[in-house]
Motif scaffolding. Structure first.
Motif, PDB file in Angstrom:
ATOM      1  N   SER A  24       0.832  -1.352   0.097  1.00 36.72           N
ATOM      2  CA  SER A  24      -0.093   0.065  -0.146  1.00 36.72           C
ATOM      3  C   SER A  24       0.901   1.229   0.097  1.00 36.72           C
ATOM      4  O   SER A  24       0.565   2.118  -0.753  1.00 36.72           O
ATOM      5  N   ALA A  25       1.835   1.254   1.009  1.00 40.82           N
ATOM      6  CA  ALA A  25       2.730   2.649   0.807  1.00 40.82           C
ATOM      7  C   ALA A  25       3.475   2.680  -0.190  1.00 40.82           C
ATOM      8  O   ALA A  25       3.769   3.640  -0.773  1.00 40.82           O
ATOM      9  N   LEU A  28       3.089   4.833  -6.652  1.00 43.23           N
ATOM     10  CA  LEU A  28       3.271   5.819  -7.446  1.00 43.23           C
ATOM     11  C   LEU A  28       4.057   7.018  -6.892  1.00 43.23           C
ATOM     12  O   LEU A  28       4.694   7.779  -7.231  1.00 43.23           O
ATOM     13  N   GLY A  29       3.426   7.058  -5.454  1.00 41.19           N
ATOM     14  CA  GLY A  29       3.963   8.005  -4.526  1.00 41.19           C
ATOM     15  C   GLY A  29       5.675   7.988  -4.482  1.00 41.19           C
ATOM     16  O   GLY A  29       6.200   9.268  -4.232  1.00 41.19           O
ATOM     17  N   TYR A 111      -5.501   8.530  -8.857  1.00 38.34           N
ATOM     18  CA  TYR A 111      -4.449   7.525  -9.024  1.00 38.34           C
ATOM     19  C   TYR A 111      -4.546   6.423 -10.249  1.00 38.34           C
ATOM     20  O   TYR A 111      -3.475   6.188 -10.769  1.00 38.34           O
ATOM     21  N   SER A 242       2.965   8.924   0.795  1.00 34.85           N
ATOM     22  CA  SER A 242       3.662   7.898   0.711  1.00 34.85           C
ATOM     23  C   SER A 242       3.405   6.937   1.650  1.00 34.85           C
ATOM     24  O   SER A 242       3.582   5.457   1.354  1.00 34.85           O
ATOM     25  N   LEU A 243       3.146   7.270   2.700  1.00 32.54           N
ATOM     26  CA  LEU A 243       2.802   6.254   3.904  1.00 32.54           C
ATOM     27  C   LEU A 243       1.551   5.601   3.948  1.00 32.54           C
ATOM     28  O   LEU A 243       1.107   5.046   4.939  1.00 32.54           O
ATOM     29  N   SER A 244       0.500   6.091   2.928  1.00 30.27           N
ATOM     30  CA  SER A 244      -0.902   6.022   2.726  1.00 30.27           C
ATOM     31  C   SER A 244      -1.318   6.298   4.070  1.00 30.27           C
ATOM     32  O   SER A 244      -2.290   5.750   4.778  1.00 30.27           O
ATOM     33  N   LEU A 245      -1.331   7.605   4.537  1.00 34.36           N
ATOM     34  CA  LEU A 245      -1.728   8.021   5.975  1.00 34.36           C
ATOM     35  C   LEU A 245      -2.660   9.082   5.694  1.00 34.36           C
ATOM     36  O   LEU A 245      -2.724   9.684   4.666  1.00 34.36           O
ATOM     37  N   GLY A 249      -6.613   4.760   5.242  1.00 35.64           N
ATOM     38  CA  GLY A 249      -6.156   3.488   4.525  1.00 35.64           C
ATOM     39  C   GLY A 249      -5.350   2.421   5.677  1.00 35.64           C
ATOM     40  O   GLY A 249      -5.702   1.217   5.369  1.00 35.64           O
ATOM     41  N   LEU A 339      -6.366   1.646  -1.679  1.00 31.51           N
ATOM     42  CA  LEU A 339      -7.100   2.979  -1.751  1.00 31.51           C
ATOM     43  C   LEU A 339      -8.534   2.580  -2.061  1.00 31.51           C
ATOM     44  O   LEU A 339      -9.554   3.302  -1.351  1.00 31.51           O
ATOM     45  N   MET A 410      -5.310  15.166   4.302  1.00 32.89           N
ATOM     46  CA  MET A 410      -4.283  14.116   5.117  1.00 32.89           C
ATOM     47  C   MET A 410      -3.894  14.618   6.071  1.00 32.89           C
ATOM     48  O   MET A 410      -3.906  14.196   7.423  1.00 32.89           O
TER      49      MET A 410
HETATM   50  N1  TRP Z   1       1.056   5.267  -0.674  1.00 33.51           N
HETATM   51  C1  TRP Z   1       0.764   5.133  -2.066  1.00 33.51           C
HETATM   52  C2  TRP Z   1       1.712   5.695  -2.762  1.00 33.51           C
HETATM   53  O1  TRP Z   1       2.868   5.993  -2.406  1.00 33.51           O
HETATM   54  C3  TRP Z   1      -0.574   5.746  -2.343  1.00 33.51           C
HETATM   55  C4  TRP Z   1      -1.752   5.322  -1.527  1.00 33.51           C
HETATM   56  C5  TRP Z   1      -2.279   4.051  -1.408  1.00 33.51           C
HETATM   57  C6  TRP Z   1      -2.279   6.092  -0.366  1.00 33.51           C
HETATM   58  N2  TRP Z   1      -3.172   3.710  -0.474  1.00 33.51           N
HETATM   59  C7  TRP Z   1      -3.260   5.162   0.308  1.00 33.51           C
HETATM   60  C8  TRP Z   1      -2.143   7.363  -0.038  1.00 33.51           C
HETATM   61  C9  TRP Z   1      -4.002   5.681   1.095  1.00 33.51           C
HETATM   62  C10 TRP Z   1      -3.150   7.777   0.693  1.00 33.51           C
HETATM   63  C11 TRP Z   1      -3.834   6.912   1.549  1.00 33.51           C
HETATM   64  O2  TRP Z   1       1.687   5.311  -4.071  1.00 33.51           O
END
Ligand code: TRP
Length: 466
Positions: A24-25, A28-29, A111, A242-245, A249, A339, A410
């Motif tokens: 997840s983390a 593309l980020g 995304y 980048s950390l999906s925070l 998520g 996501l 975020m």
């Molecule tokens: N972290 C992912 C990336 O870097 C994108 C992503 C996935 C995300 N799940 C998420 C961002 C939840 C925010 C919240 O590509």
């Protein structure tokens, strides 16, 4: 496997959880957004502040999120509600996660547009490999302008953009509809190791063939004067993205973790893997870009335009290019799956419908917004939805969604999460979940209670108004 009585699924092992969360983390980020943001925000100052944000803010928030999910064992808003209930606190706090679920849905929609570009470049390089064979560089005999023109060429073709976007979304929906262990876990367990293999190969290749020392000094030379409020907000936004925070998520993924997973340790692994990949991606992309004499500030074009030009000059360029974009595709898919999972889990648990139906409903919504994003590069290029807000004045639909989610949803989601975990939730409940003790525990608690909310509020303020 369902947890007793709840019908709620679990990861089949701790390593499956780690792979899914790292999947997840890492996405593309790391490969696309991080180098673009670093280049647009002046390099070193941005990068070092980003690392600061990951350690002091991202990591504590990450642990807070998975902890809420694991205690709640349900979709994100329901998990927050259960933590609140078990703490005798107002259940209305769940709104912090409802906002997050909505933001995850918004992120998903754009995304998948970028995911579609990745698919396009896989096609471009595969075709090039077939045409020119293995030995030479990519795009033999084509001018750099011509290669750079591939992306605007794609942008100009609204039908193709929409088709690729929907294709990427449908693949994502397929895996989410299959559920936690046979869908989400499956992509992570098979694709993430493949990703790491390809990633390592390309990073080593970039370090040997590119201009490595320029890239190192570009990314790590700290120029304090470049650290404006806007750069700081961009760095926090990037750390969260980048950390999906900040958008529920990681709460959703934490909910599938079993009781015996040490969440403190797991969060450390996730954050290290994600940050490591981002920095290495920078160290892979910038040497290649500098060696080709291209500009670092090419922004979103960096991965899609500058890198393909650089692949032209490389031995086995078409193959390397193909491997690169396949690798990015794997990383992007494990992220888009997460996501989609956050809103889908909410919809099917809340309305008591099947997972598949919920996937289709959320996917359909993301398709509509995705089309608007895809068309903001062509037919809707002049449409600036939030033009009344200065920092979004000349921002098209796609960039507005990206900016609003990373720079508003975020940080606000994270501030509320910290206040909730640090001040509202029962301290004993939190202590029994976090897997930390001693000094580490005290530090984490101080970061969540004081440092994160205060620093985030200040950054949000100076980033928006300063
Ligand atoms: N972290 C992912 C990336 O870097 C994108 C992503 C996935 C995300 N799940 C998420 C961002 C939840 C925010 C919240 O590509």
């Amino acid at each position: 496997m369902a947890a007793a009585g709840s019908g709620h699924e679990n990861w089949s092992s701790r390593s499956a959880f780690i792979l899914a969360a790292v999947g997840s983390a890492v996405g593309l980020g790391n490969m696309w957004r991080f180098p673009a943001e670093a280049g647009e925000n002046g390099g070193g100052a941005f990068v070092l502040f980003y690392i600061f944000c990951v350690l002091l803010i991202g990591l504590p928030v990450l642990l807070s999120e998975v902890l809420i999910g694991r205690h709640g064992q349900a979709n994100a808003p329901e998990s927050v509600r259960r933590v609140a209930r078990d703490s005798n606190a107002p259940e209305g706090w769940s709104v912090l996660a409802s906002m997050g679920v909505f933001a995850a849905f918004l992120i998903l929609s754009f995304y998948c547009v970028v995911g579609g570009w990745v698919v396009y470049y896989i096609g471009v390089f595969a075709n090039d490999l077939v045409q020119t064979g293995l030995a030479g560089g990519a795009f033999e005999g084509r001018a750099p302008d011509d290669i750079e023109g591939l992306l605007p060429g794609l942008f100009g073709n609204g039908g193709l953009m929409v088709g690729l976007n929907l294709g990427f979304l449908v693949v994502t929906m397929f895996f989410v509809a299959r559920g936690v262990s046979s869908g989400i876990e499956w992509v992570a367990v098979y694709l993430m190791p493949l990703f790491f293999l390809l990633f390592l190969a390309i990073t080593i290749y970039g370090a040997f063939t590119g201009n490595f020392s320029d890239a190192v000094s570009y990314l790590f030379t700290f120029d304090f004067s470049k650290l404006t409020g806007e750069v700081m907000l961009a760095a926090v936004g990037q750390a969260f993205f980048s950390l999906s925070l900040g958008v529920a998520g990681m709460m959703t993924y934490g909910a599938y973790a079993n009781r015996d997973t040490n969440l403190g340790e797991t969060s450390g692994i996730i954050a290290s893997a994600d940050t490591g990949v981002a920095l290495l991606a920078g160290l892979a992309i910038f040497p290649i870009v500098f060696a080709a004499g291209l500009s670092a500030s090419a922004g979103p074009g960096l991965m899609f335009q500058s890198l393909p030009i650089a692949f032209q000059a490389m031995p086995f360029g078409s193959l390397i290019g193909l491997a690169f974009f396949v690798m990015v595709f794997f990383a992007a898919l494990t992220s888009s799956v997460s996501l989609l999972e956050a809103p889908t889990a909410y919809v099917f648990e809340k309305f008591n419908i099947s997972r598949s139906v919920a996937t289709v409903i959320v996917g359909a919504g993301a398709a509509v917004l995705g089309v608007l994003s895809a068309l903001s590069f062509n037919d809707l290029a002049g449409f600036y939805p939030l033009s009344f807000i200065p920092i979004f004045a000349e921002t098209n639909f796609f960039d507005t969604l990206d900016g609003v989610t990373a720079k508003l949803f975020m940080p606000i989601g994270a501030i509320l999460t910290c206040i909730f975990v640090g001040w509202i939730a029962d301290a004993k409940l939190i202590d029994s979940e976090n897997g930390l003790d001693g000094l580490l525990h005290k530090t984490w608690r101080a970061l969540v209670r004081y440092v994160c909310p205060i620093v985030l509020t200040v950054i949000l303020y100076v980033g928006l108004f300063g």
